[in-house]
Design an enzyme around this catalytic site. Structure first.
Site, PDB file in Angstrom:
ATOM      1  N   GLU A   1     -20.433 -23.507   9.716  1.00 30.38           N
ATOM      2  CA  GLU A   1     -20.983 -22.366   9.009  1.00 30.38           C
ATOM      3  C   GLU A   1     -20.800 -22.572   7.517  1.00 30.38           C
ATOM      4  O   GLU A   1     -19.700 -22.915   7.073  1.00 30.38           O
ATOM      5  CB  GLU A   1     -20.294 -21.070   9.445  1.00 30.38           C
TER       6      GLU A   1
ATOM      7  N   GLY B   1     -10.477 -19.159   6.142  1.00 29.97           N
ATOM      8  CA  GLY B   1      -9.306 -18.760   6.905  1.00 29.97           C
ATOM      9  C   GLY B   1      -9.410 -19.219   8.345  1.00 29.97           C
ATOM     10  O   GLY B   1      -8.458 -19.752   8.910  1.00 29.97           O
TER      11      GLY B   1
ATOM     12  N   MET C   1     -12.681 -19.903  11.771  1.00 29.62           N
ATOM     13  CA  MET C   1     -14.086 -19.941  12.143  1.00 29.62           C
ATOM     14  C   MET C   1     -14.225 -19.620  13.620  1.00 29.62           C
ATOM     15  O   MET C   1     -13.510 -20.166  14.454  1.00 29.62           O
ATOM     16  CB  MET C   1     -14.676 -21.324  11.827  1.00 29.62           C
ATOM     17  N   GLU C   2     -15.189 -18.748  13.941  1.00 29.85           N
ATOM     18  CA  GLU C   2     -15.308 -18.156  15.264  1.00 29.85           C
ATOM     19  C   GLU C   2     -16.137 -18.967  16.240  1.00 29.85           C
ATOM     20  O   GLU C   2     -16.689 -18.407  17.204  1.00 29.85           O
ATOM     21  CB  GLU C   2     -15.918 -16.756  15.142  1.00 29.85           C
ATOM     22  N   ASN C   3     -16.238 -20.277  16.084  1.00 24.47           N
ATOM     23  CA  ASN C   3     -17.045 -21.086  16.990  1.00 24.47           C
ATOM     24  C   ASN C   3     -16.857 -20.646  18.442  1.00 24.47           C
ATOM     25  O   ASN C   3     -15.739 -20.431  18.900  1.00 24.47           O
ATOM     26  CB  ASN C   3     -16.637 -22.560  16.879  1.00 24.47           C
TER      27      ASN C   3
ATOM     28  N   GLU D   1     -11.502 -13.203  14.502  1.00 26.41           N
ATOM     29  CA  GLU D   1     -12.285 -14.306  15.067  1.00 26.41           C
ATOM     30  C   GLU D   1     -12.585 -14.060  16.543  1.00 26.41           C
ATOM     31  O   GLU D   1     -13.674 -14.409  17.022  1.00 26.41           O
ATOM     32  CB  GLU D   1     -11.549 -15.630  14.871  1.00 26.41           C
TER      33      GLU D   1
ATOM     34  N   GLU E   1     -20.220 -10.089   9.700  1.00 23.92           N
ATOM     35  CA  GLU E   1     -18.933 -10.087   9.016  1.00 23.92           C
ATOM     36  C   GLU E   1     -18.455  -8.679   8.652  1.00 23.92           C
ATOM     37  O   GLU E   1     -17.289  -8.345   8.842  1.00 23.92           O
ATOM     38  CB  GLU E   1     -18.991 -10.968   7.767  1.00 23.92           C
TER      39      GLU E   1
END
Length: 890
Positions: free
Chosen positions: A127, A267, A269-271, A304, A326
């Protein structure tokens, strides 16, 4: 070349993709000097496209194309066009497979976008537009595909191979290599792709969902960090349970994984199913982690995880809609944190950050709306406006609808748009549908930049027992928006009588309201609200719970502010009254300083603080964390934000003078509070114990200003003997920030001792760097330059950059803004160096220089000179956008 880099993307130009990718198959072979990525994409023309004969144009950056085939037929060089940013293939059929093989060099990737190495680990960050650095692809959020990923690597060096989804197969090769295949059945855009390969250990647990499914939970870290994962795992389970209870959202895959990496621009990443975290946001234990860091980890882990629905299952159509995921998710994680701790303190902390940082962004050259209209580089729009102000917009909607209707709205939103890429308009329309409200005017919060200001006046008419409240709204111009239409602003309020009781409310011409607290809907430039049957002049309690992200201006007597501090049931208004009282006294001191008069402090401030301290000593059920907040004076940054022209040196001088004055006048009650709450007890992380430590350290920070051997010794003893990093680092920070006196003799020894003990713990070393670089001392720049030559500093590591460069420029305002301009020159040098390595981090460090309009003529000239110095070089789009907009500001 710069003109080409500075291409502006506009929301108005959005069009649907010409092609869709139904399935993505990746084969990634990892080596020490390269990676080979083979992709097979099942592509079809988008029936919604208005260009039926469009060529296939795939995004790609820093890739070495080795082979490409359409429907199994290899293409020759003359069959396609290749440039630095794309691969164009004309004449493709309506439905086909595309095979592509590329070579990339993760070991040389210092931008930390795409596939790169963090230490000895391969990891990804895709991202917003990082996947194009891995393979040629339609790298945009409205192209959703299922992913099947097979990873090959040396088994000894990289025994753990991870990607999105569920593990479906694995095996070994004869040459000492091994492979694993992961399949994610949920369609997602490429920005949610993740891959990790490394020598990692896992802390494992499980969670049983509300429907009875058992989910495997794993946090992967280097072996040395395995003892620091328990808290993050506990936070994850709390978040999963909370999301089921509050939003009805159940996790969908068989496994949820978190990986901690040391080199990361963000901080976390929500993969999908494989969250990648900056190690600072997941590793924790009392000896190395402060209370604030524990709270931050709990919040980020939840954030996340919550993205699994608000961002992954329902994603954003384009990057202009970034706040769709977000802002909504920040609101969700803020509510989770409020439920886990003190709701009032959580709200105060959120508002304090918003007013200091986001309001400043709204007033600067990079001001933009929650849904921007254009951008040059999307990485520059991961901002507090998108996140925090976006969350406030969602909060206002939730407030207007009420909890039950808002829940109906989110249920409908998740159900209707599951598996889709949508817009903020889709979200707002859903809320309109379930509530019956017309949110047309409310939508301006998404389209208009800037911070609205409310100017409030009051009049009490004893003859007819009426109370008149007049509210005007205005919003200053921002870049590209010279004039603003009226916002829809919810103003929550109550009216207090002389005993502090909330009065019954009845608006003129209406029935009595069912509650003593109400929300006024402000829609006009000026409105007057008349309350009837008010028996005495009330004290208005306004903007309760910070009901809207606005500035509120109202002439308040200091007696009224003290009254609200003591009596208001709304914690935010109590804190805000303390802040306003402090600001009035500080402004008075600033004026005395300008006139060359002796500084004299209004006794009412120390009286108000004395009442707070007495509350702490009383045997009552009181929120100690809230009392600690009431004792903190407005920050130098917030005072600067409120000023038309910032008097950096004056603000620092009078605030330090006031702190010392309060310490002297309140020595006895401060000492009593410290004695009561600083007693040694085994460390626990819970709301009650965090509050005790916060209050004890707040009063000790005042007492150490007295330069009294007793309190310096007490602070030093806390540094030496505390069993937790909260108290150790707090004591060290106090010692480092004292400008002269007994404490300074101990500082070098304490710093050396701290580093010697913790030098093998990177996160603790970052604290050590930050508390030195951020020390609020006028002559701190030389120390900062020395830190940059220290063995612990690495300019390629974003955490180290933030700990030294970021801490100095954003926290040590009197040092950064020294009259010589040396601080400005220092930042310019670092931005130039960073831009060649990591443009995202370089651009984010620039913010203090962009605020040149807030300063006097000399500082303006010096700051602009450094911006022009940066502009003279060959710049990334990230830095070019920020600098060019800053120089255009007027």
């Amino acid at each position: 070349m710069r003109d080409a880099q500075a291409r502006t993307v506009y929301l108005k130009d959005y069009r649907v993709p010409d092609f869709l990718i139904d399935e993505t198959f990746l084969n990634v072979e990892l080596f020490e000097d390269r990676a080979l990525v083979s992709s097979r994409l099942l592509i079809r023309r988008n029936p919604a496209s208005e260009r039926p004969d469009a060529p296939l144009v795939l995004d790609g950056q820093d890739l070495e194309l080795q082979a490409v085939a359409v429907a199994g037929k290899p293409l020759q060089a003359e069959d396609y066009q290749l440039d630095a940013g794309s691969l164009c293939i004309p004449g493709v059929p309506d439905q086909f497979s595309l095979e592509c093989r590329t070579l990339i060099r993760p070991q040389l990737n210092t931008s930390l976008e795409g596939l790169y190495k963090s230490g000895n680990m391969f990891c990804t960050q895709c991202e917003a537009e990082g996947f194009r650095k891995i393979s040629y692809y339609l790298d945009r959020p409205d192209v959703l595909s299922s992913f099947t990923t097979t990873i090959h690597a040396d088994e000894d060096k990289y025994p753990v191979l991870l990607s999105n989804g569920n593990n479906t197969a694995k095996g070994k090769s004869a040459d000492g290599r091994h492979w694993q295949t992961w399949h994610d059945p949920f369609k997602k855009p490429a920005y949610l792709f993740a891959l990790v390969a490394g020598d990692l250990q896992a802390l494992s647990d499980s969670f049983t969902t509300c429907s009875g499914r058992e989910i495997s939970l794993r946090i992967f870290v280097e072996a040395k960090d395995l003892d620091k994962c328990d808290f993050a795992l506990s936070s994850l389970k709390k978040a999963m349970a909370w999301d089921e209870e509050v939003y009805g959202r159940e996790y969908d895959l068989d496994i949820f994984m978190i990986v901690a990496v040391d080199h990361f621009n963000m901080g976390a990443m929500e993969n999908k199913g494989l969250n990648i975290f900056n190690s600072s946001c997941v590793l924790a234990k009392p000896e190395t982690t402060t209370d604030a860091a524990f709270q931050r980890i709990e919040s980020i882990v939840a954030h996340e995880y919550f993205h699994n629905w608000s961002g992954n299952r329902v994603t954003c159509r384009d990057w202009f809609q970034l706040s769709l995921k977000e802002g909504f998710t920040v609101f969700r994680d803020s509510e989770f944190s409020a439920d886990m701790g003190s709701r009032t303190v959580n709200r105060v902390e959120d508002v304090s950050f918003l007013r200091t940082v986001q309001f400043a962004e709204d007033a600067g050259p990079m001001a933009h709306s929650v849904r921007p209209e254009s951008y040059m580089e999307i990485s520059n729009f991961y901002t507090v406006t998108i996140y925090e102000k976006g969350a406030e917009v969602v909060r206002m909607m939730a407030q207007l609808l009420g909890p039950d209707v808002f829940r109906k709205g989110t249920d409908l939103y998740f159900e209707r748009f599951d598996g889709m890429a949508v817009t903020t308009e889709d979200f707002v329309s859903t809320m309109e549908e379930v509530s019956g409200l017309d949110l047309s005017q409310f939508r301006r919060w998404y389209t208009q930049a800037g911070t609205p200001e409310l100017i409030v006046t009051e009049q009490y008419q004893a003859e007819d027992r009426s109370y008149h409240l007049t509210v005007k709204q205005r919003c200053a111009p921002t870049p590209g928006q010279a004039s603003k239409e009226n916002f829809f602003i919810p103003l929550k309020l109550a009216l207090l009588d002389s005993e502090g009781r909330e009065l019954p409310l009845q608006l003129r011409g209406q029935m009595p309201l069912p509650s003593s607290e109400t929300v006024l809907a402000l829609t006009q430039a000026e409105e007057t609200f008349v309350f009837e049957n008010i028996s005495e002049r009330p004290v208005p309690s306004l903007l309760r719970s910070f009901s809207a992200p606005v500035k509120l201006s109202m002439t308040r007597s200091r007696d009224d502010l003290m009254f609200l501090m003591s009596h208001d049931s709304d914690g935010f208004v109590r804190w805000e009254s303390a802040q306003q009282l402090g600001l009035q006294v500080l402004d008075e001191l600033l004026e005395q300083r300008r006139q060359g008069r002796q500084l004299a402090v209004d006794a009412r401030l120390s009286e108000a603080f004395a009442r707070v301290l007495q509350s702490a000593l009383a045997d009552t059920d009181v929120d100690l964390a809230m009392l600690a907040q009431l004792l903190i004076l407005p920050t130098e940054a917030y005072m600067g934000e409120l000023a038309a022209e910032v008097d950096v040196d004056g603000i620092h001088e009078v605030r330090e003078f006031l702190r010392l004055d309060l310490a002297r006048k309140l020595k006895a009650p401060l000492s009593a509070v410290h004695q009561r709450f600083a007693k040694a007890r085994p460390y626990q992380f819970n709301a009650q114990e965090v509050a005790r430590r916060t209050l004890a350290n707040a009063v000790l920070a005042y007492l150490t200003l007295l330069d009294d051997p007793v309190w310096i010794k007490s602070c030093h003893a806390q540094f030496l003997h505390a069993d937790n990093m909260t108290d150790v680092s707090a004591a060290l920070r106090m010692l480092v920030n004292i400008e002269s006196g007994l404490a300074t003799e101990r500082v070098p020894e304490c710093l050396d001792m701290f580093y010697a003990k913790w030098q093998h713990e990177p996160l603790v070393v970052e604290q050590w760097l930050a508390l030195q670089a951020g020390a609020n001392l006028p002559d701190n720049l030389e120390r900062v330059k020395k830190l940059m030559t220290h063995e612990a500093f690495d300019i390629r590591n974003p955490n180290k950059v933030r700990s030294v460069i970021g801490a100095f420029c954003n926290q040590n305002l009197v040092g950064f803004h020294q009259e010589s301009g040396a601080g400005y020159a220092f930042l310019a040098e670092q931005v130039i160096a960073l831009d060649a390595l990591n443009p995202q981090i370089a651009a984010r460090q620039l913010t203090p220089l962009t605020r040149w309009k807030k300063h006097n003529a000399r500082r303006r000239q010096l700051m602009q000179a450094q911006l022009r110095r940066i502009m003279a070089g060959k710049l990334s789009p990230d830095v070019y956008e920020v600098v060019s907009k800053a120089l255009k500001a007027n």
